[in-house]
Scaffold this active site. Structure first.
Site, short mmCIF file in Angstrom:
data_model
loop_
_atom_site.label_atom_id
_atom_site.label_comp_id
_atom_site.label_asym_id
_atom_site.label_seq_id
_atom_site.Cartn_x
_atom_site.Cartn_y
_atom_site.Cartn_z
N ASP A 175 32.44 -15.46 4.42
CA ASP A 175 32.59 -15.29 2.98
C ASP A 175 33.90 -16.00 2.60
O ASP A 175 34.73 -16.33 3.47
CB ASP A 175 32.62 -13.80 2.58
CG ASP A 175 32.33 -13.62 1.09
OD1 ASP A 175 32.39 -14.61 0.33
OD2 ASP A 175 32.07 -12.48 0.67
C1 BGC Z 1 31.55 -13.38 -2.65
C2 BGC Z 1 30.34 -14.11 -2.12
C3 BGC Z 1 30.18 -15.43 -2.81
C4 BGC Z 1 31.46 -16.24 -2.60
C5 BGC Z 1 31.41 -17.62 -3.21
C6 BGC Z 1 32.79 -14.23 -2.66
O1 BGC Z 1 33.77 -13.63 -3.42
O2 BGC Z 1 31.79 -12.22 -1.89
O3 BGC Z 1 29.20 -13.33 -2.28
O4 BGC Z 1 29.07 -16.11 -2.32
O5 BGC Z 1 32.54 -15.52 -3.18
O6 BGC Z 1 31.48 -17.60 -4.56
#
Ligand code: BGC
Length: 815
Positions: A739
């Site tokens: 993530d």
């Molecule tokens: C989230 C993810 C997301 C990523 C990219 C993170 O803050 O937890 O689910 O895909 O950001 O935007």
């Protein structure tokens, strides 16, 4: 690197029009009627409506954060009703709220600007911690009372990543003003309907106590065509056929994790999953707690009758045939046939019942019948014995139950197993240093209102343990370095594509530096300003991409990634589909497949390779700020939804999903630094189960690890979970990514652990664990990896080659 203009024109495209029409039709089917004394659908001749509530003109299409979608137009419920020909008698009240809303928005925008000016950081970081709060709505008074045919009150709630919801008035509970206004409405109007434009569970006990509320419908958050979909449902143009995917409790305190969840006990460092396997209805049914609305519940405009025609079972599969008849005389409808099993208590205790499978009928006209056949693997009824690290079926009676909600079923068959069987032998993984103290039910406590007694169970089937096959897993033993056997050539991914080289041969040629570049996302070249949700250098507004540095030399294309799950999140407008919970409420796999396809088609149009969705964490507690992005409290329903949506997306050539957040990301407060202590059984049966189903049945292109630690190890660094479980046990073939910012120091961005107890994950350990791609990554990640391999610290070239190869294998699919 190529900067791609996702969509060069401002003009709405034909595919967008088609997609919006489709979402409008399908979204209505996902809505759940909770109460209806006959006021729904609206009677012909209904013209004038008294419309109230925060969600009337400010209908929420989906939650906030990376799960939000930019759209051309969001059709509110008011607009939907207006365009369907209804007139409102409450414009004054609605206008008053509009003004308050505009002022609140202006003040919020000012705060966001101030934050950026003061800190130089993107405003989204402020928004995570301090989401926009809707202003208090005006009181409804006598001046608002005008003659109307019906009154509709729209309750709305919003939430998003970075912050959990609160068990407070205005969030989980209805605010005093909401209750006062709804009471006023019921006292002054006839035909009173309450619509819930919410992304998750709220308290409805106080609402139900108001006399005069004649219908309650869970609209959910249905994307940017929501208003039209609501109007279609209220006028029976679309027949709603949704069922709850969560247990709606009588009181928040009834959820077993209510006291300790997230911020509730003041401990944001360690979350002890003492509820174990007893999540959702598994808890309510086993411990005899009556919910307000049970899992699987939902009414229709008509009534159905179910008759189980046949049940067969052998060591491989159980098959249930059910005839469903629409016994109403006015409206057509679809019904969801739900099959549950109750496994026998033995050495291990079992939940009272668990969902095995389900099927939805076609649209049945009054009087029409349909026979649905539901099949599942017999071994799906096994439980995880953590002591022996094996899935086992204990001897005894497995009761099969059929019905249209978890609390309205009939026992239709008993499968009698003569002896205990081990169906799959694994090894012990993911152990915690401290065992979590879990809830136990020693003696089954049956709820008196939950009638389990059925005099004669029609089908009885005997199974012999000796006929079952025990399966074993081969776990990775060692990684071998790939040797370059074609030294005289410079191989590219195009050579692999053309069949002139293998992925191993290409990977073997890559230098440590090239591989490190490949395994770290692109943002590091222009780090400033980019943030969660829009770190891509290729497509404006996309969340990120892989490196361009091998584009010329090795013909490795960028893998462009855009968020979801409620559509594609780009700067360009896209179609917002219903949020995951609402989609799942359809219990309709054809519908969910089509939604996946639709997203895949937009990925094609807008040059996105990987969709950062579906989200598939379990609704452990209703306060998780991101529940709306996930499907359900039940892992089987979750897994099937994610698998089906994945198949839909991946039916488009070269387009893939990224199932997330693997795993245990069930809270948002302190999400990067919280340690989830979960027993191996609860992990296997609840928190990993959905991912297992999705991987085994749909092979998503990618998995995104979660921010949190599990049993002391960051998911991002978890060799047990990524290599042993996802790859060796389940056969996952795609790439794993982190993530956003998991493997780097986020202090500068203000993303820090309040106590400092746990820090971010390790970049080098990502490579060791097989977390192939660090997103969006930073130069330090590249340097750390190169240094570690070159100096033989912690990781080897073989480890890095494996990660690089996984990324190349997915890039190949997109070519
Ligand atoms: C989230 C993810 C997301 C990523 C990219 C993170 O803050 O937890 O689910 O895909 O950001 O935007």
């Amino acid at each position: 690197m190529t900067q791609i203009d996702a969509l060069k024109t401002d003009e709405i495209q034909n595919y967008e029009i088609e997609h919006q029409e489709e979402v409008r039709r399908l979204a209505g089917e996902c809505m759940v009627i909770l109460e209806n004394d006959g006021v729904l659908p609206l009677q012909a001749g209904t013209k004038k409506i008294a419309l109230f509530g925060t969600g009337a003109r400010h209908t929420i299409k989906g939650g906030t954060g990376s799960g939000d979608v930019n759209v051309r137009e969001n059709i509110s419920i008011a607009q939907g009703l207006e365009r369907a020909g209804f007139k409102f008698v409450t414009e004054g009240w609605l206008d008053q709220y509009d003004r308050l809303y505009a002022d609140a928005q202006e003040a919020y925008a000012k705060k966001l600007n101030e934050f950026t000016e003061k800190t130089g950081k993107p405003s989204m970081l402020y928004a995570f911690e301090n989401p926009f709060e809707e202003p208090e709505q005006p009181e409804i008074t006598e001046v608002d009372v005008k003659e109307a045919d019906a009154a509709i009150y729209v309750i709305s709630r919003n939430s998003g990543e970075g912050k959990d919801r609160r068990a407070e008035k205005g969030d989980y509970y209805l605010s005093d003003r909401e209750l006062q206004n709804i009471r006023f409405m019921t006292e002054h109007y006839k035909n009173c309907i309450v619509l819930l434009n919410v992304g998750g569970v709220i308290d409805l006990t106080s609402l139900k106590a108001i006399e005069g509320v004649q219908a309650i419908m869970l609209v959910g958050q249905t994307g940017n065509m929501g208003g039209y979909a609501v109007a279609d449902v209220l006028t029976a143009k679309t027949i709603p056929s949704g069922k709850l995917t969560d247990t709606w409790a009588r009181s928040y305190e009834d959820y077993p994790s209510s006291a300790t969840f997230s911020h509730r006990d003041g401990n944001l460092d360690d979350e002890y999953y003492s509820d174990g396997i007893y999540v959702g209805y598994r808890y309510f049914d086993t411990f005899g707690v009556m919910p307000l609305y049970c899992f699987g519940y939902g009414k229709s405009y008509t009534e159905f009758e179910m008759k189980t025609m046949n049940v067969t079972a052998d060591e491989k599969q159980v098959q249930v045939e059910v005839e469903v008849t629409n016994i109403g005389d006015k409206y057509p409808g679809k019904e969801v046939v739900q099959v549950y099993y109750s496994a026998p208590d033995g050495i291990m205790e079992k939940p009272t019942q668990e969902l095995a499978r389900f099927a939805k009928t076609k649209l049945l006209a009054p009087g029409e019948k349909d026979v649905v056949t539901i099949t599942f693997a017999t071994t799906d009824m096994a439980s995880f014995d953590a002591y022996d690290a094996a899935w086992i079926m204990e001897e005894g009676e497995y009761t099969i139950r059929v019905g249209n909600s978890s609390r309205n079923t009939e026992a239709v068959a008993v499968i009698d197993l003569d002896e205990q069987v081990t169906t799959l032998q694994l090894k012990r993984l993911m152990r915690d240093t401290i065992a979590v103290r879990e809830l136990h039910h020693m003696i089954p406590i049956f709820d008196i209102e939950f009638d389990f007694g059925v005099p004669a169970i029609p089908f009885r089937i005997m199974l012999q343990a000796e006929n079952f096959k025990k399966e074993l897993v081969e776990y990775e033993v060692m990684r071998r370095t790939l040797m370059d056997k074609r030294k005289d050539e410079i191989l590219t991914l195009e050579d692999v594509k053309a069949g002139n080289a293998t992925l191993d041969e290409l990977t073997a040629q890559l230098t440590v530096e090239e591989m490190a570049e490949l395994c770290v996302g692109t943002e590091r070249r222009n780090g400033d300003g980019n943030v969660i949700g829009s770190a891509s250098s290729c497509v404006p507004g996309a969340a990120g991409d892989t490196t361009s540095s091998l584009l010329e030399t090795r013909k490795v294309p960028n893998l462009i990634q855009a968020d979801g799950p409620a559509g594609l999140r780009l700067e360009t407008p896209c179609t917002a589909i219903p949020i995951a919970t609402t989609l799942a409420q359809s219990w309709d796999m054809d519908l969910i497949h089509r939604m996946g396809e639709l997203v895949g088609e937009e990925m094609k149009q807008l040059h996105v390779d990987l969709w950062l969705a579906p989200g598939m964490n379990i609704h452990r507690n209703p306060l998780c700020g991101r529940n709306f992005e996930y499907y359900s409290e039940d892992p089987v329903l979750t897994g099937l939804c994610a698998a089906t949506e994945t198949k839909g997306v991946q039916s488009q050539k070269g387009k893939g999903t990224t199932i997330k957040h693997f795993a245990g990301n069930n809270q948002e407060d302190n999400r990067m630094f919280t340690n989830a202590h979960i027993s191996e059984r609860a992990l296997r049966e609840i928190y990993l189960k959905g991912f297992e189903i999705a991987v085994k049945t749909a092979q998503p292109y990618a998995i995104m690890t979660s921010y949190n630690l599990i049993n002391g190890v960051h998911s991002a660094n978890n060799y047990d979970m990524l290599q042993n479980i996802a790859r060796d046990e389940w056969g996952f073939e795609g790439l794993v990514m982190t993530d956003w910012y998991t493997s780097q120091d986020t202090t500068e961005m203000g993303m820090v652990s309040p106590s400092g107890k746990y820090s971010h994950s390790s970049s080098v350990q990502c490579i060791k664990a097989g977390n192939d791609l660090q997103m969006p990554g930073c130069q330090q990640n590249v340097d750390d990896i190169v240094e570690a391999v070159n100096e033989g610290k912690e990781i080897t070239k073989a480890d890095l080659q494996r990660c690089a190869k996984h990324i190349l294998s997915v890039a190949l699919k997109t070519m």
